[in-house]
Design a protein around this motif. Structure first.
Motif, PDB file in Angstrom:
ATOM      1  N   THR A 144       0.845  -1.198   0.000  1.00 16.66           N
ATOM      2  CA  THR A 144       0.000   0.000   0.000  1.00 16.66           C
ATOM      3  C   THR A 144       0.882   1.250   0.000  1.00 16.66           C
ATOM      4  O   THR A 144       2.047   1.213   0.400  1.00 16.66           O
ATOM      5  N   ILE A 145       0.278   2.340  -0.455  1.00 19.13           N
ATOM      6  CA  ILE A 145       0.955   3.634  -0.404  1.00 19.13           C
ATOM      7  C   ILE A 145      -0.029   4.680   0.099  1.00 19.13           C
ATOM      8  O   ILE A 145      -1.246   4.530  -0.027  1.00 19.13           O
ATOM      9  N   ASN A 146       0.502   5.736   0.688  1.00 16.72           N
ATOM     10  CA  ASN A 146      -0.306   6.868   1.133  1.00 16.72           C
ATOM     11  C   ASN A 146      -0.085   8.036   0.171  1.00 16.72           C
ATOM     12  O   ASN A 146       1.008   8.584   0.101  1.00 16.72           O
ATOM     13  N   PHE A 147      -1.134   8.365  -0.573  1.00 14.72           N
ATOM     14  CA  PHE A 147      -1.041   9.543  -1.423  1.00 14.72           C
ATOM     15  C   PHE A 147      -0.996  10.794  -0.545  1.00 14.72           C
ATOM     16  O   PHE A 147      -1.514  10.805   0.576  1.00 14.72           O
ATOM     17  N   SER A 148      -0.432  11.852  -1.106  1.00 12.31           N
ATOM     18  CA  SER A 148      -0.329  13.104  -0.356  1.00 12.31           C
ATOM     19  C   SER A 148      -0.522  14.275  -1.315  1.00 12.31           C
ATOM     20  O   SER A 148       0.385  14.622  -2.070  1.00 12.31           O
ATOM     21  N   PRO A 171      -5.618   9.588   0.462  1.00 13.47           N
ATOM     22  CA  PRO A 171      -6.148   8.234   0.592  1.00 13.47           C
ATOM     23  C   PRO A 171      -5.037   7.187   0.578  1.00 13.47           C
ATOM     24  O   PRO A 171      -3.927   7.432   0.110  1.00 13.47           O
ATOM     25  N   VAL A 172      -5.358   6.015   1.108  1.00 14.20           N
ATOM     26  CA  VAL A 172      -4.457   4.866   1.036  1.00 14.20           C
ATOM     27  C   VAL A 172      -4.802   4.094  -0.231  1.00 14.20           C
ATOM     28  O   VAL A 172      -5.968   3.800  -0.493  1.00 14.20           O
ATOM     29  N   ALA A 173      -3.777   3.772  -1.023  1.00 11.01           N
ATOM     30  CA  ALA A 173      -3.998   3.093  -2.296  1.00 11.01           C
ATOM     31  C   ALA A 173      -3.372   1.705  -2.271  1.00 11.01           C
ATOM     32  O   ALA A 173      -2.242   1.527  -1.788  1.00 11.01           O
ATOM     33  N   THR A 174      -4.130   0.739  -2.788  1.00 11.46           N
ATOM     34  CA  THR A 174      -3.633  -0.633  -2.932  1.00 11.46           C
ATOM     35  C   THR A 174      -4.000  -1.133  -4.326  1.00 11.46           C
ATOM     36  O   THR A 174      -4.837  -2.038  -4.483  1.00 11.46           O
ATOM     37  N   VAL A 198       0.933   8.769 -11.243  1.00 12.26           N
ATOM     38  CA  VAL A 198       1.232   7.461 -11.834  1.00 12.26           C
ATOM     39  C   VAL A 198       1.741   6.521 -10.751  1.00 12.26           C
ATOM     40  O   VAL A 198       2.670   6.857  -9.994  1.00 12.26           O
ATOM     41  N   VAL A 199       1.127   5.331 -10.670  1.00 11.57           N
ATOM     42  CA  VAL A 199       1.565   4.301  -9.734  1.00 11.57           C
ATOM     43  C   VAL A 199       2.089   3.116 -10.536  1.00 11.57           C
ATOM     44  O   VAL A 199       1.334   2.500 -11.298  1.00 11.57           O
TER      45      VAL A 199
END
Length: 217
Positions: A144-148, A171-174, A198-199
């Motif tokens: 997971t990552i935390n967008f900022s 938001p937290v993205a998975t 971009v992820v």
């Protein structure tokens, strides 16, 4: 009732109509043998695009304002507006619009046969907003990552796939696969700013050491 020396042609949208003027002594006007008839006067109506009522346009301070695009069939055009604004570009822009640029912008377009169309637009300028966010993330599959993101206003992330909440700045993205998100911030005046995030999702590597081995003691 068309019995004067001048005649105002009634409004019509298109078509050809041919007119004549008949003249006679008053008492003989209804006698076909006592009238003299003029040459034919040819009239033809050439259609132009529908006229639009005045429209309101939102301008966001310090941002470039894209004015409505001109009709593609127009042979010529000119935009005029406050502060001496003048442009003949079919995709006209007011660069870095300011409060002093508030006012009425007029678009005059020319068409075949000398026909013209004039439309007006009311431009109101309000404070703008600017979004700030990292634009690239790289994660391993299943992590997971935390967008900022930051900015003045309400947030919206699209698509919402893999997000804990698509209406908050962080938001937290998975995501299961690599994906490009678009985040938009809108302030109370309706001014917006957006950015693409971009992820890159790196797939988990598969390790194979080969078949089991046996040896003699």
């Amino acid at each position: 009732g068309a019995n004067a020396l001048t005649y105002h042609i009634p409004h019509r949208l298109s078509g050809v109509i041919i007119y004549r003027l008949a003249m006679a002594e008053r008492q003989n006007i209804n006698s076909l043998h006592c009238r003299i008839v003029s040459n034919k006067i040819y009239t033809e109506i050439h259609p132009v695009p529908d006229h639009n009522p005045p429209q309101n346009i939102l301008g966001c301070k310090d941002k470039d304002l894209q004015l409505p695009q001109a009709d593609p069939s127009a042979l010529s055009l000119v935009w005029t507006g406050p502060q001496g604004y003048n442009s003949t570009d079919p995709k006209s822009t007011v660069p870095g619009i300011q409060y002093a640029d508030t006012g009425v912008y007029v678009l005059r377009q020319g068409f075949y046969f000398g026909c013209t169309s004039i439309d007006s637009f009311n431009v109101n300028v309000f404070p703008s907003t600017t979004i700030s966010t990292p634009t690239t993330y790289t994660i391993c599959e299943g992590k997971t990552i935390n967008f900022s993101a930051s900015g003045q206003g309400t947030f919206k992330w699209m698509p919402s796939t893999g997000l804990s909440n698509d209406a908050i700045p962080n938001p937290v993205a998975t995501p299961k696969d690599s994906l490009t998100y678009k985040v938009t911030v809108t302030n109370p005046y309706g001014c917006k700013d957006s950015a693409d995030v971009v992820v890159n999702v790196l797939k988990t590597p598969m390790v194979d050491a080969g078949p089991d081995k046996e040896i003699l003691k």
